[in-house]
Design a protein around this motif. Sequence first.
Motif, PDB file in Angstrom:
ATOM      1  N   UNK A   1       0.745  -1.159   0.278  1.00 46.56           N
ATOM      2  CA  UNK A   1      -0.103  -0.147  -0.048  1.00 46.56           C
ATOM      3  C   UNK A   1       1.062   1.178   0.011  1.00 46.56           C
ATOM      4  N   UNK A   2       1.291   1.316   0.756  1.00 40.76           N
ATOM      5  CA  UNK A   2       3.153   2.464   0.701  1.00 40.76           C
ATOM      6  C   UNK A   2       3.625   2.425  -0.168  1.00 40.76           C
ATOM      7  N   UNK A   3       4.098   1.798  -0.909  1.00 40.30           N
ATOM      8  CA  UNK A   3       4.342   1.537  -2.716  1.00 40.30           C
ATOM      9  C   UNK A   3       4.016   2.597  -3.777  1.00 40.30           C
TER      10      UNK A   3
ATOM     11  N   UNK B   1       7.783   8.353  -4.024  1.00 46.21           N
ATOM     12  CA  UNK B   1       8.892   8.312  -4.186  1.00 46.21           C
ATOM     13  C   UNK B   1       9.810   7.283  -2.939  1.00 46.21           C
ATOM     14  N   UNK B   2       8.593   6.997  -2.363  1.00 45.27           N
ATOM     15  CA  UNK B   2       9.046   5.814  -1.399  1.00 45.27           C
ATOM     16  C   UNK B   2       9.126   4.135  -2.776  1.00 45.27           C
ATOM     17  N   UNK B   3       8.560   4.154  -3.514  1.00 43.64           N
ATOM     18  CA  UNK B   3       9.013   3.081  -4.078  1.00 43.64           C
ATOM     19  C   UNK B   3       9.528   3.346  -4.375  1.00 43.64           C
ATOM     20  N   UNK B   4      10.233   4.774  -5.160  1.00 43.76           N
ATOM     21  CA  UNK B   4      11.574   4.915  -6.093  1.00 43.76           C
ATOM     22  C   UNK B   4      13.043   4.331  -5.088  1.00 43.76           C
ATOM     23  N   UNK B   5      13.104   4.573  -4.088  1.00 40.55           N
ATOM     24  CA  UNK B   5      13.788   4.581  -2.681  1.00 40.55           C
ATOM     25  C   UNK B   5      13.700   2.943  -2.460  1.00 40.55           C
ATOM     26  N   UNK B   6      13.229   2.065  -2.196  1.00 38.74           N
ATOM     27  CA  UNK B   6      12.722   0.943  -1.948  1.00 38.74           C
ATOM     28  C   UNK B   6      12.571  -0.449  -2.703  1.00 38.74           C
ATOM     29  N   UNK B   7      11.701  -0.069  -3.697  1.00 41.86           N
ATOM     30  CA  UNK B   7      11.601  -1.000  -4.459  1.00 41.86           C
ATOM     31  C   UNK B   7      12.287  -1.884  -5.003  1.00 41.86           C
ATOM     32  N   UNK B   8      13.940  -0.838  -5.508  1.00 41.69           N
ATOM     33  CA  UNK B   8      15.193  -1.755  -5.644  1.00 41.69           C
ATOM     34  C   UNK B   8      15.625  -2.726  -4.873  1.00 41.69           C
ATOM     35  N   UNK B   9      15.393  -1.408  -3.257  1.00 36.48           N
ATOM     36  CA  UNK B   9      16.432  -2.955  -2.740  1.00 36.48           C
ATOM     37  C   UNK B   9      15.399  -4.295  -2.267  1.00 36.48           C
ATOM     38  N   UNK B  10      13.792  -4.011  -2.330  1.00 36.42           N
ATOM     39  CA  UNK B  10      13.045  -5.151  -2.264  1.00 36.42           C
ATOM     40  C   UNK B  10      13.254  -5.871  -3.203  1.00 36.42           C
ATOM     41  N   UNK B  11      13.667  -5.632  -4.153  1.00 36.61           N
ATOM     42  CA  UNK B  11      13.291  -6.742  -5.434  1.00 36.61           C
ATOM     43  C   UNK B  11      15.456  -7.423  -5.310  1.00 36.61           C
TER      44      UNK B  11
END
Length: 259
Positions: free
Chosen positions: A86-88, A93-103
Amino acid sequence: MSERSRARLPAPLYPLISLAVLLALWQAAIEVFAIPDYLLPAPAAVGQALAQGFADGSLWPHIGATLTEALSGYALGCGLAVISGALLAESRTFERFCYPVLIGIQAMPKVALGPIILVWFGFGLASKVVLVALVCFFPLLVNTINGIRRSDPELLDACRVFSASRLFLLLQVKLPAAAGDIFSGLQIGVSLALIGAVVGEFLSAQQGLGYLIASASVSMNLAVMFAGVALLAVLGLSGSLLMRGLHARVVFWEAGARR
């Protein structure tokens, strides 16, 4: 038998017929090819191992341990996945910072992470729960993001006309629209939770179906090994059917589309 009469057969009968055919082929292959017991046990031997394990109570602690690990990690991983999704979905902005890390974390083999998790969380229940949570997290995260972003834009615009807040839109419009995708991810997570629990038990455990299979492999007791695998299959099937039933009841507006 007419097409109409075949359609009236009870639904549980079809998989039972498939199971009976599979067991018959299994037994026939052993007899035709003279496969020894130390390579492939007979279905009767596996059934006897199961019956004896339930009768003397030796299987129940292993089943309980695996279920505890799988359910605890499943609840933790799926809860974090829905919140993070839900946050992503709501914040680019949250997606740009966190999604690559999660992948990147998802791309790491969980077996390779297992020893690190054991060092950090110990050899008890906590390490298995964390491993299960990691395995269950990413599929549901992706489903949650995709489901929220497929919300009806016209319905969202209509709510915004009445000054609906972002929180209202998320809770009352977007999450209900994503409920089908979320439950699909939850159903996938059931089998993944059991896989994660068994991997954790292979690495370090004193109880659990994974530990049972690993300890039976030392003595080459294939009947017990197959019994453990059969129990995992039953647990996975039961959890999947339960989640499908919850899906039909909670996301009732999709029932017609699934028929």
